[in-house]
Design a protein around this motif. Sequence first.
Motif, PDB file in Angstrom:
ATOM      1  N   LYS A 102       0.833  -1.201   0.000  1.00 19.42           N
ATOM      2  CA  LYS A 102       0.000   0.000   0.000  1.00 19.42           C
ATOM      3  C   LYS A 102       0.876   1.262   0.000  1.00 19.42           C
ATOM      4  O   LYS A 102       0.383   2.361   0.214  1.00 19.42           O
ATOM      5  CB  LYS A 102      -0.923   0.000   1.216  1.00 19.42           C
ATOM      6  CG  LYS A 102      -1.966  -1.115   1.189  1.00 19.42           C
ATOM      7  CD  LYS A 102      -2.899  -1.050   2.388  1.00 19.42           C
ATOM      8  CE  LYS A 102      -3.930  -2.171   2.333  1.00 19.42           C
ATOM      9  NZ  LYS A 102      -4.842  -2.142   3.514  1.00 19.42           N
ATOM     10  N   ILE A 103       2.165   1.091  -0.246  1.00 13.99           N
ATOM     11  CA  ILE A 103       3.093   2.227  -0.304  1.00 13.99           C
ATOM     12  C   ILE A 103       2.812   3.033  -1.565  1.00 13.99           C
ATOM     13  O   ILE A 103       2.508   2.481  -2.627  1.00 13.99           O
ATOM     14  CB  ILE A 103       4.555   1.720  -0.294  1.00 13.99           C
ATOM     15  CG1 ILE A 103       4.839   0.969   1.024  1.00 13.99           C
ATOM     16  CG2 ILE A 103       5.531   2.879  -0.456  1.00 13.99           C
ATOM     17  CD1 ILE A 103       6.198   0.304   1.055  1.00 13.99           C
TER      18      ILE A 103
ATOM     19  N   GLU B 175       5.024   6.779  -5.924  1.00 16.03           N
ATOM     20  CA  GLU B 175       6.215   7.614  -6.052  1.00 16.03           C
ATOM     21  C   GLU B 175       7.365   7.058  -5.208  1.00 16.03           C
ATOM     22  O   GLU B 175       8.518   7.004  -5.663  1.00 16.03           O
ATOM     23  CB  GLU B 175       5.896   9.056  -5.633  1.00 16.03           C
ATOM     24  CG  GLU B 175       4.877   9.770  -6.515  1.00 16.03           C
ATOM     25  CD  GLU B 175       3.450   9.332  -6.223  1.00 16.03           C
ATOM     26  OE1 GLU B 175       2.592   9.476  -7.108  1.00 16.03           O
ATOM     27  OE2 GLU B 175       3.206   8.839  -5.086  1.00 16.03           O
ATOM     28  N   LYS B 176       7.058   6.635  -3.998  1.00 16.18           N
ATOM     29  CA  LYS B 176       8.085   6.057  -3.139  1.00 16.18           C
ATOM     30  C   LYS B 176       8.562   4.716  -3.698  1.00 16.18           C
ATOM     31  O   LYS B 176       9.751   4.381  -3.606  1.00 16.18           O
ATOM     32  CB  LYS B 176       7.549   5.882  -1.723  1.00 16.18           C
ATOM     33  CG  LYS B 176       7.278   7.201  -1.004  1.00 16.18           C
ATOM     34  CD  LYS B 176       6.769   6.961   0.409  1.00 16.18           C
ATOM     35  CE  LYS B 176       6.515   8.288   1.118  1.00 16.18           C
ATOM     36  NZ  LYS B 176       5.982   8.091   2.496  1.00 16.18           N
ATOM     37  N   LEU B 177       7.627   3.961  -4.272  1.00 14.91           N
ATOM     38  CA  LEU B 177       8.001   2.675  -4.862  1.00 14.91           C
ATOM     39  C   LEU B 177       8.964   2.866  -6.026  1.00 14.91           C
ATOM     40  O   LEU B 177       9.915   2.099  -6.195  1.00 14.91           O
ATOM     41  CB  LEU B 177       6.745   1.929  -5.342  1.00 14.91           C
ATOM     42  CG  LEU B 177       5.786   1.430  -4.263  1.00 14.91           C
ATOM     43  CD1 LEU B 177       4.568   0.770  -4.914  1.00 14.91           C
ATOM     44  CD2 LEU B 177       6.476   0.445  -3.337  1.00 14.91           C
ATOM     45  N   LEU B 178       8.716   3.888  -6.822  1.00 14.67           N
ATOM     46  CA  LEU B 178       9.601   4.147  -7.962  1.00 14.67           C
ATOM     47  C   LEU B 178      11.010   4.470  -7.480  1.00 14.67           C
ATOM     48  O   LEU B 178      11.994   3.969  -8.042  1.00 14.67           O
ATOM     49  CB  LEU B 178       9.038   5.295  -8.804  1.00 14.67           C
ATOM     50  CG  LEU B 178       9.711   5.536 -10.165  1.00 14.67           C
ATOM     51  CD1 LEU B 178       8.705   6.076 -11.175  1.00 14.67           C
ATOM     52  CD2 LEU B 178      10.894   6.493 -10.052  1.00 14.67           C
ATOM     53  N   CYS B 179      11.118   5.276  -6.428  1.00 16.02           N
ATOM     54  CA  CYS B 179      12.443   5.618  -5.890  1.00 16.02           C
ATOM     55  C   CYS B 179      13.137   4.381  -5.320  1.00 16.02           C
ATOM     56  O   CYS B 179      14.348   4.185  -5.520  1.00 16.02           O
ATOM     57  CB  CYS B 179      12.304   6.692  -4.821  1.00 16.02           C
ATOM     58  SG  CYS B 179      11.742   8.299  -5.445  1.00 16.02           S
ATOM     59  N   MET B 180      12.392   3.534  -4.609  1.00 18.42           N
ATOM     60  CA  MET B 180      12.966   2.291  -4.090  1.00 18.42           C
ATOM     61  C   MET B 180      13.444   1.398  -5.219  1.00 18.42           C
ATOM     62  O   MET B 180      14.536   0.817  -5.165  1.00 18.42           O
ATOM     63  CB  MET B 180      11.909   1.528  -3.275  1.00 18.42           C
ATOM     64  CG  MET B 180      11.558   2.112  -1.936  1.00 18.42           C
ATOM     65  SD  MET B 180      10.350   1.030  -1.106  1.00 18.42           S
ATOM     66  CE  MET B 180       9.942   2.011   0.328  1.00 18.42           C
ATOM     67  N   ALA B 181      12.613   1.269  -6.248  1.00 16.02           N
ATOM     68  CA  ALA B 181      12.947   0.396  -7.378  1.00 16.02           C
ATOM     69  C   ALA B 181      14.230   0.849  -8.060  1.00 16.02           C
ATOM     70  O   ALA B 181      15.094   0.036  -8.415  1.00 16.02           O
ATOM     71  CB  ALA B 181      11.793   0.370  -8.373  1.00 16.02           C
ATOM     72  N   ASP B 182      14.382   2.158  -8.224  1.00 20.57           N
ATOM     73  CA  ASP B 182      15.584   2.686  -8.864  1.00 20.57           C
ATOM     74  C   ASP B 182      16.807   2.468  -7.984  1.00 20.57           C
ATOM     75  O   ASP B 182      17.857   2.011  -8.468  1.00 20.57           O
ATOM     76  CB  ASP B 182      15.396   4.181  -9.138  1.00 20.57           C
ATOM     77  CG  ASP B 182      16.644   4.825  -9.697  1.00 20.57           C
ATOM     78  OD1 ASP B 182      17.008   4.518 -10.847  1.00 20.57           O
ATOM     79  OD2 ASP B 182      17.281   5.622  -8.967  1.00 20.57           O
ATOM     80  N   ARG B 183      16.680   2.737  -6.717  1.00 25.09           N
ATOM     81  CA  ARG B 183      17.836   2.677  -5.815  1.00 25.09           C
ATOM     82  C   ARG B 183      18.358   1.250  -5.640  1.00 25.09           C
ATOM     83  O   ARG B 183      19.570   1.017  -5.566  1.00 25.09           O
ATOM     84  CB  ARG B 183      17.467   3.252  -4.454  1.00 25.09           C
ATOM     85  CG  ARG B 183      18.628   3.232  -3.453  1.00 25.09           C
ATOM     86  CD  ARG B 183      18.267   3.940  -2.177  1.00 25.09           C
ATOM     87  NE  ARG B 183      19.369   3.914  -1.224  1.00 25.09           N
ATOM     88  CZ  ARG B 183      19.339   4.457  -0.019  1.00 25.09           C
ATOM     89  NH1 ARG B 183      18.252   5.109   0.381  1.00 25.09           N
ATOM     90  NH2 ARG B 183      20.376   4.375   0.785  1.00 25.09           N
TER      91      ARG B 183
END
Length: 287
Positions: free
Chosen positions: A227-228, A231-239
């Motif tokens: 449920k995150i 936008e935060k998921l995209l940053c996590m995925a990239d990092r």
Amino acid sequence: MSKDVFEYSSCYYKFHLREFETSTNKGLQCVWKKELIEGKLYFTWRFSWDDLQLQRISGFIGDIIWYWDTDGNPSKVEVNVTDQEQMVKTEINDSYFNHTVRYDYTLIPIISKTDNELYDEMFLPSDKNDAILEVDGMQLHVNRSFLSYHSDFFSALFSSNFKEGQMEVIPVKDVTYEDIGLLLSTIYPKTLFPNDETVPKLLELADRFMIPSAIHHVEYHLLNNTKIDNEKLLCMADRYGMDLLLEKMIKELDTVAKAKKLKALSDYMELSDKTKGKILDKVMMII
């Protein structure tokens, strides 16, 4: 944490009813119905216990006994429920149409172990473990080959080329017992799967200790159950190199408003140039 026996007795109800009652007993809810399933008639009981999960109650075992008003011989069905809304059922016939029925249950809660109790079991001495790590002042018995297979960090740590590889007890610094337990529990046979609360710490630890399989577990959770915010998921995925998640987040970036929301994040400037390029390409397709 409650280990009390849960006992309950219903009133008598007319058999012709479809749904007899919904009861709540010390936080345990039970819905009792009469249902037609694949052409056969059943009494069914569905249990749920959301309010009891903080007490680490993960299920119940015991018996349900039901009685007809005209029959002194009760009938019994065993209960073993470990999933919310799991159904307990017993086949009946409609010869008691004009009569009444009631039931009792006697249930014992199943208490799930704490994470630390599971970690303690995981790190016990055994004939499968051939190395000892010292973490946070505690000794963890582990298998060299297993950890080396999953982690370049541990492969190097156990190597004869490093002084630690020759030590009887190998210290691992700057990490807590709970953290290393959380990380390794994602790859051990009795797997503890990630949730939204543990995801940030798991990603940080998996990156530090070079355990890609732990990151894959996290990515699966984030692709299917999280449920995150996107936008935060995209940053996590990239990092953390979660390519499938990144592809999904880019695909769902389908409005200018979403792009502006992403741009406003403090982490946006930390994104890789490659990901920023993908975002720009997607925005150009939108406008």
